[in-house]
Design an enzyme around this catalytic site. Structure first.
Site, short mmCIF file in Angstrom:
data_model
loop_
_atom_site.label_atom_id
_atom_site.label_comp_id
_atom_site.label_asym_id
_atom_site.label_seq_id
_atom_site.Cartn_x
_atom_site.Cartn_y
_atom_site.Cartn_z
N GLU A 7 39.72 47.41 35.37
CA GLU A 7 41.03 47.10 35.94
C GLU A 7 41.42 45.74 35.40
O GLU A 7 40.73 44.74 35.62
CB GLU A 7 40.98 47.07 37.46
CG GLU A 7 42.32 46.64 38.05
CD GLU A 7 42.40 46.86 39.55
OE1 GLU A 7 43.46 46.61 40.10
OE2 GLU A 7 41.42 47.30 40.16
N CYS A 17 46.76 41.59 43.25
CA CYS A 17 46.61 41.53 41.79
C CYS A 17 47.94 41.86 41.12
O CYS A 17 48.14 41.54 39.96
CB CYS A 17 45.50 42.47 41.33
SG CYS A 17 45.75 44.16 41.83
#
Lengths: 338, 338, 338, 338
Positions: free
Chosen positions: D84, D119
């Site tokens: 990720e 994020c």
């Protein structure tokens, strides 16, 4: 071809005016290796074909042709049919005027290429008033004037005589506010037999309010399979009227929304049902078979041609086969009945 | 629900015998937040509904019910319809005998669960002679004998009276070679009103050669929506006769091919058209809606329920929208007309 | 080609032994219209290529070659790589003996076509004891004996000398119970230079118990890129040992399970991880690129070639673009922050 | 959950600051019926986990965390990993100013919801000069001022102290032309321990030309996992500079292109590689996991979460199994070897 790819054994029947072309195509396919028994080819009138369908009870029939016959067949075959819708195809020019040269050229091609003898030809143009102030109509007129018999950019019309087309035009011109934008005359100095038609690329303006009147609507929206189109104009607050005009059409093949304004595109696309709809400033009504879906959207008889998805949808089907080979678990015990 | 997921506004009409259940379901949905205007619910007889369909001209109708009405509606609606096929569902036991206990239990459930009142209930069992030598029929008989009114593993039949079912059975028994394998008697000591049916789970053997005779075929393949099945037997060289019997059926909902022999599976599946076909030694005729496709395969009116694919196929459609927002290349020049 | 279809600008580097072929291919493509700048072609040794990769930092590298270099590159490039696994490809013959002539022919082709110089060549054959009683080995031996230099059905081996291959064979023959089934000799009367290999199609039997021993396993499972295979036998209760032998292999390209027994197929396929696995009585190890997926299954670096799905997986990617053009509802009001 | 759906047996390791939440989640799953052996849960530091990965050699690892560790792991695991990407997420406002109230609200939420600790939080805003003339910045300032500790619309920052964030800000303010747009002060009257951070929602303007300078670029594009964003402005002819700034970023999680101008959208989207990109006048940087793809696009280690497609891509794989059960045609004859 799609029918064959999917493993069917089709019976092919083509309109008697053009079946000679398909016969040659089949002979070519045979020459390339198509087994002789894979397709049956039938030369007949519609009545005989209808009898064959009723007695042979094919699982599926794909019909391309007039909507009158389509409806009859759909009833006769109890719905075991897919239909290619007819096309009084519309184009809407949105409020954002841009790329006028390009759009004019696309209009010329959509309306007059192949002398307008394509099921996807542009039959009516709804033009936002902003476009009226642009050179669009002038450019379209100039482009139409380039067309000539010598290079077959205009040519004979198979299904309408010159008289029929001009007669239709004259009826339109009796509507208040109507006028010829360009064309409207027979071709000259030609040897086209009088059973065919021969006119210059023609555009007739009809006011939107008049189109919407019950007494005019059917006349204006009659498809002329030739180089002939209606042009009209709408103002911002008339968009609902335009959408209403579209909703009343019963032939929903292709359409074009010429605009890069996303909210305008949403509004028009969300309120129309044409099978194939081109959207964006470069939108056209007539494209390649890769994008050929029959409308109206939501009709279970509609389908498409050309793409793998279309071929599978029309000529194959989902069949649910559930394999359960086991093993039965060693701990399995007889359950109670239910 | 599928119709709603895809954004349609459906009109829902349920058979008057069971519509009370659906009404409660709708009230539950409303309680869970379904907007009141998203579904219209109609309580009516079929005639009124037919009138509504003819006048309302819905884009799509999904019909579940008798094949007679289905054919009428398909014509009335000119094919704008999807049909759930009716079910005289067959099961074939292949040459490879295995897991007899398990197969017997599946047969019992397929034929007699819900007292056989499922459109996917097992109506006829074609048994390879190898299975005749197994304890299968004895086991099925024992399993049927477990069923009793107390726990509703047998129960009232809504659409056939006891007399009607036993009368049908007696006609079958006049066919040479026919016999009752088990059941064949009315239930006793019950308070089921006589307008409903009440019989023990029943299996009648009819020889394959007799089934195939024109004078018997329709009788044998009449669907009894109750705990009633036909059993027959075939030898290796009679498989073509079995396939012929299947081909002549006009209701093609579900089917089962009980075998792990891959070549046998190919042969039977490749020669049949049921929409939902279970294959393998654990195959059944009746399963969950996740595997519910209506036959016959290849009929454009067939579809399915339950899965995303089925819902999209029945309640949505492909519509081709081609975006071409440009830009027009700066080097673009006006092409020649065509 | 796949890289190009997806719109990449690839750098192509081919092993120096065969890059002359690829250069001609590229010239052909250029001649057919491929723009000169669409592919860069690099003739270099591996060291130079490695430097280029480290400095150029390509988004994606597809590597086909030895597993040693593959692992090094995967580390160097921090995983921005797809790998074609190497192939010590196995075939298992299940308990159901059938079509022996056909299976023998497939074995001959899998092991010895192109003189065994295919990454998908059959390297080891696990044979159920039932097949030992069939004429299989005899037939394979006869088929191998048909092969001859004249028609290049045997030919020179590019990467192993005759000595190397026979030396490997001799080491195998020191394993207790090992024996030559056929072949095992150099070709005669030829002009193949000694830097290449030239042996008859060869099969060496090694007992299963010996293969599984730690001291033998690596030797037996060493891939010989030539007309050379191991044959072994297993009994019903030894299937777990066979599966264990498969599990220990680290090269997992193709495999074949020759059986129509569905439970056997489940057992073997469910316990192995080869990328491309052929199953069924006609299964082979070597097929066309349409079925070419690199194993082991579950390794994120594995991928495939040839099919649209493989090309998209390796050379394109999912990218999530969410359009939300509005409109903002006219009733929108500023919510509370969160 | 995705790993479980696809049948894997995962080892789950969560950062020690938040693993207590995941442990409770697992206990909840166990209570709902998850078998105890389906997931292993590991509480450890990163070093121990690294050792486990190197020795356990899992087929696949999904890593979410810092890009430094990601690169190390990708090398350690030879690429058997999905990553990720981290997120210094950008938003670009295009030339077409519209729905200013709405856009301001989305900016406020993207940058400051959860105190910027997502994020996908908006880290930098590129604003076309047309927007500078709108009330956007004033509105954003007012929206930021609504946020307060009482209702946790601002709150403690787990990974940066107040001093660290203000120190970073002060460094930015030394860049010529930089200024505080709003915020830039510590929160007051609170009991947040000093090991956490506590500042008002802050926006710092830095001129585009300065951002692009090598000596400033890394400083400006340092992610602050808190309520902190950079704002800058560009003119029409500076779009290439903006695209250049994006190209140099090495973290490519989400992004937003706020515009309904299709040609502008094409230009920006076609020149950027973020995994999840929102486009349109309502575009945001932070959305639900249904739209969560890790960038950069084209990196084979990138993947996604939440959707069926993402779960299949990360936690399952294509494996090619080709069934060929026959039958061998009765006319089959032994072919020549090749």
């Amino acid at each position: 071809m799609g029918a064959l790819y999917m493993g069917n054994k089709p019976v092919l029947k083509v309109d008697s005016k053009v079946c000679i072309v398909m016969e040659q195509m089949l002979r070519l396919l045979h020459d390339c290796g198509l087994p002789l028994k894979d397709v049956d080819f039938l030369n007949s009138d519609g009545k005989t074909m209808n009898k064959l369908l009723l007695e042979g009870k094919p699982r599926m029939t794909l019909f391309t042709g007039s909507s009158r016959v389509a409806e009859k067949l759909a009833g006769d075959l109890k719905g075991r049919i897919k239909l290619e819708d007819a096309g009084f195809d519309w184009k809407i020019l949105g409020p954002d005027v841009d790329e006028v040269d390009y759009v004019a050229w696309v209009c010329d091609q959509d309306a007059y290429a192949c002398s307008g003898q394509k099921c996807s030809a542009q039959s009516i143009l709804f033009m936002h008033e902003n476009w009226s102030r642009s050179p669009l109509i002038k450019l379209m007129s100039e482009l139409a004037a380039r067309r000539k018999l010598d290079d077959l950019t205009v040519g004979p019309i198979l299904t309408f005589t010159t008289e029929a087309m001009l007669g239709h035009m004259n009826k339109l011109l009796q509507i208040p506010g109507s006028k010829i934008l360009f064309g409207g005359e027979p071709l000259e100095n030609h040897s086209i037999p009088s059973i065919y038609g021969a006119i210059k690329p023609t555009a007739v303006f009809v006011p939107l309010e008049e189109i919407l009147k019950d007494e005019n609507y059917n006349l204006v929206t009659t498809e002329i399979f030739g180089p002939f189109q209606i042009v009209t104009e709408y103002k911002d607050d008339q968009l609902p009227n335009v959408l209403n005009a579209l909703e009343r059409m019963h032939a929903n093949l292709t359409a074009a929304v010429v605009s890069n304004d996303q909210l305008f595109l949403q509004e028009v696309i969300g309120n129309s049902v044409n099978g194939t709809t081109y959207a964006g400033i470069r939108a056209r009504t007539t494209g390649a078979p890769q994008n050929h879906w029959f409308g109206p959207a939501g009709d279970p008889r509609g389908a498409g041609i050309g793409t793998p998805e279309a071929i599978k949808l029309v000529w194959s089907c989902h069949r649910e086969i559930i394999y359960d080979v086991g093993p039965v678990p060693s701990a399995w015990q007889l359950p109670q009945p239910t």
